[in-house]
Design a protein around this motif. Sequence first.
Motif, PDB file in Angstrom:
ATOM      1  N   SER A   1     124.393  66.704   8.525  1.00 20.89           N
ATOM      2  CA  SER A   1     123.773  66.231   9.885  1.00 20.89           C
ATOM      3  C   SER A   1     122.611  66.895  10.080  1.00 20.89           C
ATOM      4  CB  SER A   1     124.790  66.398  11.014  1.00 20.89           C
ATOM      5  OG  SER A   1     124.691  67.866  11.384  1.00 20.89           O
ATOM      6  N   PRO A   2     121.804  66.669  11.172  1.00 17.41           N
ATOM      7  CA  PRO A   2     120.488  67.572  11.516  1.00 17.41           C
ATOM      8  C   PRO A   2     120.971  68.775  11.995  1.00 17.41           C
ATOM      9  CG  PRO A   2     120.536  65.442  12.710  1.00 17.41           C
ATOM     10  CD  PRO A   2     121.699  65.399  11.870  1.00 17.41           C
ATOM     11  N   TYR A   3     122.191  69.285  12.288  1.00 14.85           N
ATOM     12  CA  TYR A   3     122.720  70.124  12.778  1.00 14.85           C
ATOM     13  C   TYR A   3     123.474  71.116  11.904  1.00 14.85           C
ATOM     14  CZ  TYR A   3     121.320  67.847  17.172  1.00 14.85           C
ATOM     15  OH  TYR A   3     120.677  67.092  17.858  1.00 14.85           O
ATOM     16  N   LEU A   4     123.391  70.737  10.558  1.00 16.35           N
ATOM     17  CA  LEU A   4     123.982  71.585   9.388  1.00 16.35           C
ATOM     18  C   LEU A   4     125.468  71.263   9.454  1.00 16.35           C
ATOM     19  CD1 LEU A   4     122.274  75.037   8.731  1.00 16.35           C
ATOM     20  CD2 LEU A   4     122.376  72.986   7.410  1.00 16.35           C
ATOM     21  N   GLN A   5     126.033  70.320  10.058  1.00 13.38           N
ATOM     22  CA  GLN A   5     127.406  69.860   9.642  1.00 13.38           C
ATOM     23  C   GLN A   5     127.640  68.882   8.494  1.00 13.38           C
ATOM     24  OE1 GLN A   5     126.436  68.646  13.205  1.00 13.38           O
ATOM     25  NE2 GLN A   5     127.826  69.696  14.489  1.00 13.38           N
ATOM     26  N   SER A   6     128.748  69.083   7.842  1.00 21.21           N
ATOM     27  CA  SER A   6     129.249  68.104   6.928  1.00 21.21           C
ATOM     28  C   SER A   6     129.657  66.798   7.742  1.00 21.21           C
ATOM     29  CB  SER A   6     130.408  68.742   5.949  1.00 21.21           C
ATOM     30  OG  SER A   6     129.885  69.613   5.248  1.00 21.21           O
ATOM     31  N   VAL A   7     129.229  65.759   7.174  1.00 20.46           N
ATOM     32  CA  VAL A   7     129.728  64.463   7.851  1.00 20.46           C
ATOM     33  C   VAL A   7     130.379  63.630   6.658  1.00 20.46           C
ATOM     34  CG1 VAL A   7     128.789  62.378   9.032  1.00 20.46           C
ATOM     35  CG2 VAL A   7     127.643  64.415   9.185  1.00 20.46           C
ATOM     36  N   PHE A   8     131.455  63.184   6.855  1.00 23.34           N
ATOM     37  CA  PHE A   8     132.358  62.261   5.692  1.00 23.34           C
ATOM     38  C   PHE A   8     132.155  61.029   6.249  1.00 23.34           C
ATOM     39  CE2 PHE A   8     134.760  65.657   3.125  1.00 23.34           C
ATOM     40  CZ  PHE A   8     134.377  66.871   4.053  1.00 23.34           C
ATOM     41  N   VAL A   9     131.858  60.228   5.126  1.00 27.43           N
ATOM     42  CA  VAL A   9     131.402  58.747   5.312  1.00 27.43           C
ATOM     43  C   VAL A   9     132.172  57.898   4.403  1.00 27.43           C
ATOM     44  CG1 VAL A   9     129.877  56.947   5.965  1.00 27.43           C
ATOM     45  CG2 VAL A   9     129.232  59.359   6.601  1.00 27.43           C
ATOM     46  N   GLU A  10     133.121  57.051   4.611  1.00 22.69           N
ATOM     47  CA  GLU A  10     133.762  56.174   3.643  1.00 22.69           C
ATOM     48  C   GLU A  10     132.694  54.970   3.150  1.00 22.69           C
ATOM     49  OE1 GLU A  10     136.582  56.876   2.721  1.00 22.69           O
ATOM     50  OE2 GLU A  10     136.634  58.355   4.383  1.00 22.69           O
ATOM     51  N   ASP A  11     132.780  54.508   1.621  1.00 21.55           N
ATOM     52  CA  ASP A  11     132.276  53.761   1.439  1.00 21.55           C
ATOM     53  C   ASP A  11     130.460  53.998   1.037  1.00 21.55           C
ATOM     54  OD1 ASP A  11     134.153  52.069   0.637  1.00 21.55           O
ATOM     55  OD2 ASP A  11     134.369  51.337   2.796  1.00 21.55           O
ATOM     56  N   ALA A  12     130.377  55.137   0.884  1.00 17.31           N
ATOM     57  CA  ALA A  12     128.827  55.440   1.029  1.00 17.31           C
ATOM     58  C   ALA A  12     128.427  56.165  -0.204  1.00 17.31           C
ATOM     59  CB  ALA A  12     128.558  56.419   2.250  1.00 17.31           C
ATOM     60  N   ASP A  13     129.114  56.172  -1.474  1.00 20.01           N
ATOM     61  CA  ASP A  13     128.704  57.064  -2.519  1.00 20.01           C
ATOM     62  C   ASP A  13     127.594  56.501  -3.245  1.00 20.01           C
ATOM     63  OD1 ASP A  13     129.970  54.578  -3.524  1.00 20.01           O
ATOM     64  OD2 ASP A  13     131.159  55.737  -5.069  1.00 20.01           O
ATOM     65  N   HIS A  14     127.015  55.132  -2.913  1.00 17.81           N
ATOM     66  CA  HIS A  14     125.816  54.678  -3.447  1.00 17.81           C
ATOM     67  C   HIS A  14     124.600  55.146  -2.846  1.00 17.81           C
ATOM     68  CE1 HIS A  14     127.033  52.208  -0.130  1.00 17.81           C
ATOM     69  NE2 HIS A  14     125.787  51.549   0.098  1.00 17.81           N
ATOM     70  N   LEU A  15     124.774  56.357  -1.767  1.00 14.45           N
ATOM     71  CA  LEU A  15     123.611  56.523  -0.921  1.00 14.45           C
ATOM     72  C   LEU A  15     123.021  57.957  -1.094  1.00 14.45           C
ATOM     73  CD1 LEU A  15     124.955  54.953   2.457  1.00 14.45           C
ATOM     74  CD2 LEU A  15     123.044  54.107   0.894  1.00 14.45           C
ATOM     75  N   MET A  16     123.806  58.583  -2.404  1.00 14.91           N
ATOM     76  CA  MET A  16     123.094  59.937  -2.682  1.00 14.91           C
ATOM     77  C   MET A  16     121.833  60.268  -2.631  1.00 14.91           C
ATOM     78  SD  MET A  16     125.737  61.498  -2.763  1.00 14.91           S
ATOM     79  CE  MET A  16     127.280  60.755  -2.789  1.00 14.91           C
ATOM     80  N   GLY A  17     121.289  61.257  -1.959  1.00 14.94           N
ATOM     81  CA  GLY A  17     119.960  61.543  -1.582  1.00 14.94           C
ATOM     82  C   GLY A  17     118.963  60.777  -0.796  1.00 14.94           C
ATOM     83  N   GLN A  18     119.753  59.656  -0.263  1.00 17.14           N
ATOM     84  CA  GLN A  18     119.252  59.277   0.943  1.00 17.14           C
ATOM     85  C   GLN A  18     119.511  59.733   2.297  1.00 17.14           C
ATOM     86  OE1 GLN A  18     119.041  54.888   0.602  1.00 17.14           O
ATOM     87  NE2 GLN A  18     119.664  55.024  -1.479  1.00 17.14           N
ATOM     88  N   ILE A  19     118.566  59.379   3.403  1.00 13.05           N
ATOM     89  CA  ILE A  19     118.801  59.827   4.747  1.00 13.05           C
ATOM     90  C   ILE A  19     119.109  58.500   5.516  1.00 13.05           C
ATOM     91  CG2 ILE A  19     117.856  60.834   6.844  1.00 13.05           C
ATOM     92  CD1 ILE A  19     116.116  62.581   4.966  1.00 13.05           C
ATOM     93  N   VAL A  20     120.337  58.328   6.046  1.00 15.69           N
ATOM     94  CA  VAL A  20     120.578  56.958   6.540  1.00 15.69           C
ATOM     95  C   VAL A  20     121.311  57.350   8.062  1.00 15.69           C
ATOM     96  CG1 VAL A  20     122.500  55.079   6.136  1.00 15.69           C
ATOM     97  CG2 VAL A  20     121.366  56.413   4.367  1.00 15.69           C
ATOM     98  N   PRO A  21     121.212  56.456   8.922  1.00 14.91           N
ATOM     99  CA  PRO A  21     121.684  56.509  10.298  1.00 14.91           C
ATOM    100  C   PRO A  21     123.202  56.463  10.264  1.00 14.91           C
ATOM    101  CG  PRO A  21     120.465  54.541  10.001  1.00 14.91           C
ATOM    102  CD  PRO A  21     120.266  55.240   8.832  1.00 14.91           C
ATOM    103  N   VAL A  22     123.824  57.369  10.730  1.00 14.95           N
ATOM    104  CA  VAL A  22     125.573  57.193  10.733  1.00 14.95           C
ATOM    105  C   VAL A  22     125.939  57.436  12.175  1.00 14.95           C
ATOM    106  CG1 VAL A  22     127.663  58.606   9.838  1.00 14.95           C
ATOM    107  CG2 VAL A  22     125.747  58.002   8.611  1.00 14.95           C
ATOM    108  N   ARG A  23     126.843  56.284  12.557  1.00 14.06           N
ATOM    109  CA  ARG A  23     127.560  56.723  13.792  1.00 14.06           C
ATOM    110  C   ARG A  23     128.787  57.821  13.706  1.00 14.06           C
ATOM    111  NH1 ARG A  23     126.971  54.340  18.453  1.00 14.06           N
ATOM    112  NH2 ARG A  23     126.091  52.426  17.683  1.00 14.06           N
ATOM    113  N   ILE A  24     128.630  58.828  14.623  1.00 22.39           N
ATOM    114  CA  ILE A  24     129.637  59.753  14.360  1.00 22.39           C
ATOM    115  C   ILE A  24     131.079  59.171  15.220  1.00 22.39           C
ATOM    116  CG2 ILE A  24     130.297  62.119  15.052  1.00 22.39           C
ATOM    117  CD1 ILE A  24     127.800  61.687  12.956  1.00 22.39           C
TER     118      ILE A  24
END
Length: 455
Positions: free
Chosen positions: A414-437
Amino acid sequence: MNSPARTSKKLHIKTYGCQMNVYDSERMADILRPLGYEMAETSDDADLVVLNTCHIREKASEKVYSEIGRLKEQRGEKEARGGGRMTIAIAGCVAQAEGQEIMNRAPAVDLVIGPQAYHQLPELIARTTRMKGERLAADFAPDAKFDALTAERNVTGPTAFLTVQEGCDKFCTFCVVPYTRGAEWSRPVASILEEARGLAAKGVREVTLLGQNVNAYNGVDADGQPSTLAKLMYALADIEGIDRLRYTTSHPNDMGDDLIAAHGDLGALMPYLHLPVQSGSDKILRAMNRKHGRAAYVELIQRIKAARPDLALSGDFIVGFPGETDRDFEDTLDLVRTVGYASAFTFKYSPRPGTPAASMPNQVPEDVMDERLQRLNALIVEQQQAFKETLVGQVLPVLFEKKGRYGRQAIGRSPYLQSVFVEDADHLMGQIVPVRITALGNNSLQGALLAPVEA
Ligand code: SAH
Ligand code: SF4
Ligand code: F3S
């Protein structure tokens, strides 16, 4: 029978201390790679082990000696197996501060090398003769080091550290850094930009600029004029692929006007700032030689937040500095309540040999420090939790770094250096993507993609 000749040698580096040491360890691996050294996960079978040490608190530096003892045993076992010799090198801030003492106390050590001499590693390793720590430890010339550290960086993943400044002239009375890392020194702009372009070409999207006093950065630009950290960051943000910037660690007195303005104007600069204050008591701040008072710090935070309203803060605090009374400690708690931190590092004061505070009167007893640390930590944890709760329901840009443990789960930042766990997202490595917490984890956040996103 003879075993086949080994074409590669195994290198194990164990890193203690701050991010600067993490960066230095990576660079040591980079310059040793051309000599045939490949990284090994563990030390037991390594041909070369480097302990990259930290001197900041007593606990950190004492660890080195027990680790050397362990390595000595492993070396014996390796040789008994016919595995060849294990070379043991001590690097980092303990090497700088206690070079000769290490040589005396731990004869198993082959090499002691201070942080400004890493470019000499290949030569020193090649000559298996033992070097005297003091000879290396005496020299502080970071320019020679960075000029020589031209080896290509071996980065994996979309985030990287980049050292832009080393050393510290502040001489806080508790701190060893001015003695272990020397005077403030900044890398030239051109050399930093070149390294950053190399990182971007390898897929790095987020760069954290490092320095013991990073916001005192004043490296020369292309016109031979001193730059500022803000100017450097604008140039870095222009590099194709570099989308996120951070910097650490800063001193409040070096937050220049253009740096504060950059927090509002430079989109790549993340809204998260580590700005240590150490104490909330003016009396203690004076005794620490921090060169600023409590009110100036609070006013500074207000100015940065005016430029960037969604800014979150982290800090460092020391409890039990010599002469700290209950009243002084209450002032620290009060400052924490006034400022509000998303996270913070808290430490019990540790007297360091040779620093002015170590010989100050009224050293605070251990049990008092323990109690204060607990109370401060409880307050910080409460604030950290409250901050994380404000994020639930928000949409944050997440930089995906690595695969999670389950199914197609991915872990991002996250912008605040937290780890964010997201399902079905392993095709997005290296990308910056909007995620709802969606929920809070223990030390992390859970999130969901807004809509299926194409790779
Ligand atoms: N250059 C950085 C970090 C220095 S060390 C800075 O100025 O912030 C990181 C933190 O360790 C410091 O901010 C301080 O909180 C803590 N620290 C340093 N010396 C210490 C000591 N002798 N005892 C306890 N904590 C210490
Ligand atoms: Fe140490 Fe103070 Fe320098 Fe930070 S600013 S490195 S705490 S002397
Ligand atoms: Fe430790 Fe040296 Fe960093 S003392 S905190 S490794 S600068």
